[in-house]
Design an enzyme around this catalytic site. Sequence first.
Site, PDB file in Angstrom:
ATOM      1  CG  ASP A   1      -2.293   0.608   0.931  1.00  0.00           C
ATOM      2  OD1 ASP A   1      -2.325   1.819   0.654  1.00  0.00           O
ATOM      3  OD2 ASP A   1      -3.307  -0.094   0.989  1.00  0.00           O
TER       4      ASP A   1
ATOM      5  CG  HIS B   1      -5.316   3.765   0.607  1.00  0.00           C
ATOM      6  ND1 HIS B   1      -4.932   2.463   0.420  1.00  0.00           N
ATOM      7  CD2 HIS B   1      -6.567   3.861   0.083  1.00  0.00           C
ATOM      8  CE1 HIS B   1      -5.904   1.793  -0.189  1.00  0.00           C
ATOM      9  NE2 HIS B   1      -6.908   2.625  -0.410  1.00  0.00           N
TER      10      HIS B   1
ATOM     11  CB  SER C   1      -9.273   0.575  -0.417  1.00  0.00           C
ATOM     12  OG  SER C   1      -8.665   0.685  -1.669  1.00  0.00           O
TER      13      SER C   1
END
Length: 779
Positions: A156, A233, A562
């Site tokens: 990520d 994220h 996600s």
Amino acid sequence: MMEINSGNKRCARKVQLLVTSALLLLQSFLIIPEIFAEESSSVHIVYMGDKIYHNPETAKKYHHKMLSSLLGSKEDAKNSLLYSYKHGFSGFAARMTKSQAEDIAKFPEVVSVIPNGIHKLHTTRSWDFIGVHHPSSKTVFTESNLGQGTIIGVIDTGIWPESASFNDEAMGKIPSKWKGVCQVGEKFNSTNCNKKIIGARWFLKGITDHTKNLVLGNNDTTEYLSARDAIGHGTHTASTAAGYFVENANYRGLASGLARGGAPLAHLAIYKACWDVPVGHCTDADILKAFDMAIHDGVDVLTVSLGIGIPLFSYADQRDTIAIGSFHATSKGITVVSSAGNSGPISQTVSNTAPWLITVAATTIDRTFPTAITLGNNLTLWSIDNGKHALGFVGLTYSERIARDPSDDLAKDCQSGSLNETMAAGKIVLCFSVSDQQDIVSAALSVKEAGGVGLIYAQRHEDGLNECGILPCIKVDYEAGTELLTYIRRARFPTARLSFPKTVIGKWISPRVASFSSRGPSTLSPTVLKPDIAAPGVDILAAFPPKGSKKSSGFIFLSGTSMSCPHVAGIAALIKSKHPTWSPAAIRSALVTTASQSGTDGGLISEGSTNKAADPFDMGGGHVDPNKAINAGLIYNITTEDYIHFLCSMGHNTASIRKVTKTTTSCNKQKRQALLNLNLPSISIPNLKRDTTVMRTLTNVGNINVVYKAIVKSPYGIKVRVEPQILKFNSENKVLTFNVSFISTQKLHGDYRFGSLTWTDGNHFVRIPIAVRTIQFEY
């Protein structure tokens, strides 16, 4: 006169020579850029399949030797090479021209050579909602599971190690199999790793070459030359999968409670391959290196919340680096969980469709944040929002009433510069979404620029909170928007008040498949039913970098597949901790066959954009049920050899398959029926003409002596027969095979119809989804 004439001839000759020279020079200038364009170098990935050498250093030397023979010198090879893939598979990433790439593709060891492409990110209460009732942090020492001893790798954007979610209190010892490192870098040193974050690596050679302007540390980017997360994220997904207990977690007072990941005692290994240049971009070269190192380091589970869009590439084509990287990871026993994508509710948009991946759709949970819109006539409408602040009674107007130019439609959805500043000043503005070019955030900016103090934005149903930041903005559906507009048209002086949102739990029917969640069927391999499973992915509260804000709680709401992906990764770690010998396919089977199809009201789970019952292309087997998955009873297992047969049946030749897998498998005798017979926990038949028979095999992982009976729910217009209808397992018969026959009774060309097959012993209900499309007309 003669002299003059003679001089003129000489002058003319000079002019002619100058013109000719100029033309030649111009021609050379036109040719040079073409030469340079043709010979300019860029990163290519040279993929060589499974490992040739067990010694990584020997493999690296071999890669250098190949590149040296191509480029002509060891020095050029050294300068060209970015990465050597030498742990999970063989290959390298290097800068080369197009012609050089074509030349090296002819080397006998090379499977394929592809340019370095781009992938994008697929951007608390959820664990209680799906039934994982972890104890509080005070009693965690008495627990024997919670993912203890497992390692979850996260490919990520990195991690924010100071988050309370990554506290290593009560964490066990780092597993002895761990071979990773804590790679230091900008604002990230060895002390940022602990018994929770046991490793961190970062990969940027691919993105640096791709963007050409990645100068980290310059004023145009907040990125870090390290595993530190600049986007947030990766921090969010890591804490969702394996965050430790955090008391009183909230976002601006909303959703307050105990936050934790699915496997709070699992260790985390961070692989930063996605960067803020632009936001959330990751290249094939960096992703493949992340997979390669994760395989080397010894992770048990990988969560990968990124992917490519339509069109999809072949699973043996390195343009889908997630498919190829995960193939090698799966063959090494690593469970890889991926996101389905955020292109819903359109069908055929699901990504990450390789059969060895666990592909996750997104759903809502039973927590909402209602905001009251009180009108001047005392009518109150409710919306779902996380508004920044409350707003007392002020003037309310409709955007078309305050258009700068009434002759155009730009003001209807509050496009930039379309509103009259004098008429908008101090008012809440109602706008209607009428174009794909405008959204609530852009509309809020337009209202703010015109002097408005609030926005109510009417649009089609879309899951997930929106935060405009610059002023209070509330999203409503078209029905509520029309009701507001009716009030504005009737009232002499329309006014409205926006209240603070509230946190409400258990009052809304849930789960629902999120409107944005990508849908099946797979466009590349429709016999592989995707997505596999659904999990919470709407308004998920998890850790987030504070980014210098003193008021930040260190948590934020995000929505997307996600967010659903790490939920399933955390559950996979729980299963792996309980059943350490289970294969990735066994873990996927346990998740799919025990999933739920019912909502909190007892009815069928609905599809969020239409409120109709969700089908397998919306949510796969259903909504994940962790407690049942740990005690699955039976599993549909798949070996690497099975996946190889599947690739053969997709039309790949023996040579390419052998290079990818380094096996002696021959594809010559593979039939396309093998596509249907891959032992998946689902059955998808995209082209049933009259009849066909599918084979499946079940492995008993429950009580030794047990009898299971088949229960079939046939798709409409299809007769389904199971042979045998009873399976008797004992100490000698732990693995049994059965056949499922499908006979079409349809006389018309149709679309997919859905059903299910469930095996039950009265205690376990091992269910797989069925999708069948009848073909009566071929184009």
